[in-house]
Design a protein around this motif. Sequence first.
Motif, PDB file in Angstrom:
ATOM      1  N   ILE A   1      20.305 -14.943  -7.212  1.00 30.20           N
ATOM      2  CA  ILE A   1      21.315 -15.829  -7.785  1.00 30.20           C
ATOM      3  C   ILE A   1      20.710 -17.227  -7.863  1.00 30.20           C
ATOM      4  CG2 ILE A   1      23.617 -16.824  -7.506  1.00 30.20           C
ATOM      5  CD1 ILE A   1      24.359 -14.283  -5.902  1.00 30.20           C
ATOM      6  N   PRO A   2      20.490 -17.746  -9.080  1.00 27.45           N
ATOM      7  CA  PRO A   2      19.863 -19.055  -9.206  1.00 27.45           C
ATOM      8  C   PRO A   2      20.790 -20.175  -8.753  1.00 27.45           C
ATOM      9  CG  PRO A   2      20.460 -18.213 -11.367  1.00 27.45           C
ATOM     10  CD  PRO A   2      20.793 -17.143 -10.380  1.00 27.45           C
ATOM     11  N   VAL A   3      20.217 -21.163  -8.065  1.00 27.87           N
ATOM     12  CA  VAL A   3      20.982 -22.304  -7.573  1.00 27.87           C
ATOM     13  C   VAL A   3      20.243 -23.601  -7.870  1.00 27.87           C
ATOM     14  CG1 VAL A   3      22.006 -20.885  -5.736  1.00 27.87           C
ATOM     15  CG2 VAL A   3      20.023 -22.294  -5.222  1.00 27.87           C
ATOM     16  N   ILE A   4      20.976 -24.692  -7.810  1.00 22.58           N
ATOM     17  CA  ILE A   4      20.397 -26.023  -8.020  1.00 22.58           C
ATOM     18  C   ILE A   4      20.204 -26.722  -6.679  1.00 22.58           C
ATOM     19  CG2 ILE A   4      20.822 -28.289  -9.063  1.00 22.58           C
ATOM     20  CD1 ILE A   4      22.477 -26.707 -11.219  1.00 22.58           C
ATOM     21  N   ASP A   5      21.167 -26.549  -5.765  1.00 21.89           N
ATOM     22  CA  ASP A   5      21.140 -27.172  -4.440  1.00 21.89           C
ATOM     23  C   ASP A   5      21.286 -26.049  -3.413  1.00 21.89           C
ATOM     24  OD1 ASP A   5      22.098 -28.294  -1.956  1.00 21.89           O
ATOM     25  OD2 ASP A   5      22.622 -30.128  -3.033  1.00 21.89           O
ATOM     26  N   LEU A   6      20.197 -25.697  -2.752  1.00 25.59           N
ATOM     27  CA  LEU A   6      20.189 -24.543  -1.850  1.00 25.59           C
ATOM     28  C   LEU A   6      21.157 -24.716  -0.688  1.00 25.59           C
ATOM     29  CD1 LEU A   6      19.045 -21.761  -1.203  1.00 25.59           C
ATOM     30  CD2 LEU A   6      17.165 -22.904   0.005  1.00 25.59           C
ATOM     31  N   ASP A   7      21.186 -25.870  -0.043  1.00 26.40           N
ATOM     32  CA  ASP A   7      22.083 -26.073   1.098  1.00 26.40           C
ATOM     33  C   ASP A   7      23.546 -25.982   0.678  1.00 26.40           C
ATOM     34  OD1 ASP A   7      20.019 -26.363   2.965  1.00 26.40           O
ATOM     35  OD2 ASP A   7      19.810 -28.492   2.517  1.00 26.40           O
ATOM     36  N   ARG A   8      23.891 -26.563  -0.463  1.00 29.09           N
ATOM     37  CA  ARG A   8      25.268 -26.499  -0.967  1.00 29.09           C
ATOM     38  C   ARG A   8      25.638 -25.043  -1.277  1.00 29.09           C
ATOM     39  NH1 ARG A   8      25.902 -29.823  -6.203  1.00 29.09           N
ATOM     40  NH2 ARG A   8      24.677 -28.102  -7.027  1.00 29.09           N
TER      41      ARG A   8
ATOM     42  N   ASP B   1      30.732 -20.389  -8.965  1.00 26.60           N
ATOM     43  CA  ASP B   1      30.248 -20.841  -7.665  1.00 26.60           C
ATOM     44  C   ASP B   1      29.910 -22.328  -7.697  1.00 26.60           C
ATOM     45  OD1 ASP B   1      27.661 -21.164  -8.754  1.00 26.60           O
ATOM     46  OD2 ASP B   1      26.795 -19.511  -7.609  1.00 26.60           O
ATOM     47  N   SER B   2      29.444 -22.847  -6.592  1.00 27.25           N
ATOM     48  CA  SER B   2      29.141 -24.279  -6.476  1.00 27.25           C
ATOM     49  C   SER B   2      27.985 -24.709  -7.371  1.00 27.25           C
ATOM     50  CB  SER B   2      28.804 -24.619  -5.016  1.00 27.25           C
ATOM     51  OG  SER B   2      27.653 -23.900  -4.593  1.00 27.25           O
ATOM     52  N   GLU B   3      27.260 -23.738  -7.933  1.00 25.43           N
ATOM     53  CA  GLU B   3      26.075 -24.043  -8.744  1.00 25.43           C
ATOM     54  C   GLU B   3      26.295 -23.830 -10.232  1.00 25.43           C
ATOM     55  OE1 GLU B   3      23.492 -25.370  -6.789  1.00 25.43           O
ATOM     56  OE2 GLU B   3      25.254 -25.178  -5.506  1.00 25.43           O
ATOM     57  N   GLY B   4      27.433 -23.254 -10.617  1.00 29.97           N
ATOM     58  CA  GLY B   4      27.717 -23.007 -12.030  1.00 29.97           C
ATOM     59  C   GLY B   4      27.517 -21.562 -12.457  1.00 29.97           C
ATOM     60  N   ASN B   5      27.369 -20.637 -11.505  1.00 27.11           N
ATOM     61  CA  ASN B   5      27.272 -19.213 -11.819  1.00 27.11           C
ATOM     62  C   ASN B   5      28.659 -18.585 -11.812  1.00 27.11           C
ATOM     63  OD1 ASN B   5      24.302 -18.656 -11.761  1.00 27.11           O
ATOM     64  ND2 ASN B   5      24.528 -19.431  -9.670  1.00 27.11           N
ATOM     65  N   ARG B   6      28.917 -17.710 -12.760  1.00 26.18           N
ATOM     66  CA  ARG B   6      30.142 -16.924 -12.783  1.00 26.18           C
ATOM     67  C   ARG B   6      29.881 -15.651 -11.977  1.00 26.18           C
ATOM     68  NH1 ARG B   6      32.102 -12.906 -16.868  1.00 26.18           N
ATOM     69  NH2 ARG B   6      29.917 -13.013 -17.448  1.00 26.18           N
ATOM     70  N   ILE B   7      30.698 -15.400 -10.944  1.00 22.54           N
ATOM     71  CA  ILE B   7      30.551 -14.207 -10.118  1.00 22.54           C
ATOM     72  C   ILE B   7      31.924 -13.575  -9.906  1.00 22.54           C
ATOM     73  CG2 ILE B   7      28.471 -15.004  -8.892  1.00 22.54           C
ATOM     74  CD1 ILE B   7      30.336 -15.666  -6.488  1.00 22.54           C
ATOM     75  N   ALA B   8      31.934 -12.300  -9.555  1.00 20.97           N
ATOM     76  CA  ALA B   8      33.183 -11.621  -9.215  1.00 20.97           C
ATOM     77  C   ALA B   8      33.176 -11.319  -7.727  1.00 20.97           C
ATOM     78  CB  ALA B   8      33.304 -10.323 -10.016  1.00 20.97           C
TER      79      ALA B   8
ATOM     80  N   GLN C   1      18.222 -19.899 -14.226  1.00 17.89           N
ATOM     81  CA  GLN C   1      19.106 -21.046 -14.082  1.00 17.89           C
ATOM     82  C   GLN C   1      20.538 -20.541 -13.943  1.00 17.89           C
ATOM     83  OE1 GLN C   1      18.087 -24.318 -13.872  1.00 17.89           O
ATOM     84  NE2 GLN C   1      16.065 -23.383 -13.819  1.00 17.89           N
ATOM     85  N   PRO C   2      21.394 -21.279 -13.221  1.00 18.81           N
ATOM     86  CA  PRO C   2      22.795 -20.880 -13.127  1.00 18.81           C
ATOM     87  C   PRO C   2      23.394 -20.681 -14.517  1.00 18.81           C
ATOM     88  CG  PRO C   2      22.350 -22.644 -11.591  1.00 18.81           C
ATOM     89  CD  PRO C   2      21.126 -22.498 -12.458  1.00 18.81           C
ATOM     90  N   SER C   3      24.330 -19.725 -14.633  1.00 16.98           N
ATOM     91  CA  SER C   3      24.877 -19.387 -15.941  1.00 16.98           C
ATOM     92  C   SER C   3      26.329 -18.957 -15.858  1.00 16.98           C
ATOM     93  CB  SER C   3      24.051 -18.255 -16.559  1.00 16.98           C
ATOM     94  OG  SER C   3      24.641 -17.799 -17.758  1.00 16.98           O
ATOM     95  N   LEU C   4      27.091 -19.337 -16.863  1.00 18.48           N
ATOM     96  CA  LEU C   4      28.469 -18.877 -17.003  1.00 18.48           C
ATOM     97  C   LEU C   4      28.557 -17.669 -17.920  1.00 18.48           C
ATOM     98  CD1 LEU C   4      30.319 -22.293 -17.498  1.00 18.48           C
ATOM     99  CD2 LEU C   4      30.274 -20.855 -15.453  1.00 18.48           C
ATOM    100  N   THR C   5      27.453 -17.307 -18.565  1.00 19.17           N
ATOM    101  CA  THR C   5      27.512 -16.265 -19.587  1.00 19.17           C
ATOM    102  C   THR C   5      26.554 -15.101 -19.352  1.00 19.17           C
ATOM    103  OG1 THR C   5      25.921 -17.488 -20.929  1.00 19.17           O
ATOM    104  CG2 THR C   5      28.259 -17.885 -21.371  1.00 19.17           C
ATOM    105  N   GLY C   6      25.828 -15.107 -18.248  1.00 18.15           N
ATOM    106  CA  GLY C   6      24.907 -14.011 -17.959  1.00 18.15           C
ATOM    107  C   GLY C   6      25.625 -12.824 -17.346  1.00 18.15           C
TER     108      GLY C   6
END
Length: 123
Positions: A11-18, A110-117, A62-67
């Motif tokens: 799962i790609p993230v921008i800020d690992l700690d967040r 999620d906090s990084e901009g990924n859409r998850i279920a 990269q984080p994604s809303l459409t992947g």
Amino acid sequence: MEGHTLCWTDIPVIDLDRAIAFYSAVLGAPVTKEEGEPGVEFGLLPHDDNTSGCLTLGGDNQPSLTGPLIYLSVDGRLNEAVAVVSANGGIVQQASHQIGAYGYRAVVIDSEGNRIALHSATA
């Protein structure tokens, strides 16, 4: 075919700690910061067998809303998991709802901009 179809996910993230804080709160279990190759850190998701994943920084992903939509199990605690999404930097896109005989899910950003279920066999 033995085992699970999905065996691992990055799962790609921008800020690992967040992201570690977000996923630890939502999953209700610690996500641990690990080091792979020297200088390469990632967040290891909770697991008890070979089916799991990690939070990854950088690279081509990269984080994604459409992947692809990844389902993470929060079995038996879906309402609790959804309740902590906003407080940990996420957005509830679809509240908890039944998905036929397959249980219940909520779709969140999620906090990084990924859409998850988030999935549970029970409400």
